[in-house]
Design a protein around this motif. Structure first.
Motif, short mmCIF file in Angstrom:
data_model
loop_
_atom_site.label_atom_id
_atom_site.label_comp_id
_atom_site.label_asym_id
_atom_site.label_seq_id
_atom_site.Cartn_x
_atom_site.Cartn_y
_atom_site.Cartn_z
N GLU A 29 -12.09 143.77 24.18
CA GLU A 29 -10.87 144.55 24.32
C GLU A 29 -9.74 143.72 25.25
N ARG A 30 -10.14 143.09 26.28
CA ARG A 30 -9.06 142.25 27.04
C ARG A 30 -8.39 141.27 26.16
N ASP A 31 -9.13 140.53 25.46
CA ASP A 31 -8.61 139.55 24.35
C ASP A 31 -7.66 139.94 23.49
N ASN A 32 -8.05 141.30 22.94
CA ASN A 32 -7.09 141.99 22.00
C ASN A 32 -5.65 142.36 22.77
N TRP A 33 -5.85 142.83 23.80
CA TRP A 33 -4.72 143.16 24.68
C TRP A 33 -3.84 142.08 24.90
N GLN A 34 -4.53 140.79 25.11
CA GLN A 34 -3.59 139.40 25.56
C GLN A 34 -3.01 139.37 24.24
N LEU A 35 -3.66 139.03 23.10
CA LEU A 35 -3.12 138.51 21.86
C LEU A 35 -1.95 139.58 21.34
N ALA A 36 -2.18 140.92 21.44
CA ALA A 36 -1.07 141.78 20.91
C ALA A 36 0.13 141.60 22.11
N ASN A 37 -0.02 141.35 23.22
CA ASN A 37 1.04 141.16 24.28
C ASN A 37 1.62 140.11 23.88
N CYS A 38 1.06 139.04 23.56
CA CYS A 38 2.00 137.71 22.98
C CYS A 38 2.84 137.99 21.84
N GLN A 39 2.22 138.79 21.01
CA GLN A 39 3.01 138.93 19.72
C GLN A 39 4.07 140.22 20.08
N LEU A 40 4.10 140.88 20.87
CA LEU A 40 5.09 142.02 21.44
C LEU A 40 6.07 141.07 22.21
N GLU A 41 5.76 140.26 23.10
CA GLU A 41 6.71 139.52 23.91
C GLU A 41 7.52 138.61 22.87
#
Length: 135
Positions: A29-41
């Motif tokens: 779940e934390r990894d998914n958060w980090q990946l999605a955050n990079c895409q949004l950024e």
């Protein structure tokens, strides 16, 4: 007593397996958060803020010269998602499976605060976004 003595090691093994599965799920779940955050950024790097409300930020994408909305959405009673919508129909889920999510903007900082659904962990991310200039 014999049944109890035989079943205890089995129960301990099952509990250990369950705890490991929960830990793996939380890491995932934390990894998914980090990946999605990079895409949004990456997307937000080329945007300016037009208007901000507690659950919706109107954006202007400089390269595409299009308006977008970053907004919270509750598809059912059990969770929230953060999605990106254009002026046309449809949406792109950015973060899913959230217990809660808020957006706040105090120029030039957009703050995203979310509670992850499975782990209950509160995560926060800050994005640098200038307000849209008058033309």
């Amino acid at each position: 007593m014999l049944i109890l003595a035989v079943s205890m090691p089995l129960l301990q093994g099952q509990m250990k397996a369950l705890m490991m599965a929960v830990q793996v799920n939380n890491v995932h779940e934390r990894d998914n958060w980090q990946l999605a955050n990079c895409q949004l950024e990456r997307f937000l790097d080329q945007c300016q803020v037009v208007q901000c409300r507690p659950s919706r930020v109107q954006l202007y994408h400089l390269k595409e010269q299009k308006n977008y909305q970053l907004e919270t959405y509750r598809p059912d009673a059990t969770h929230f998602m953060l999605r990106l919508r254009g002026a046309e129909r449809g949406h792109m889920p950015v973060f899913q499976q959230l217990k809660a999510v808020t957006l706040t903007y105090q120029a030039p900082c957009l703050t995203l605060t979310a509670v992850l659904r499975h782990s209950g962990e509160t995560v926060q991310q800050h994005y640098y976004l200038e307000p849209k200039t008058k033309e």
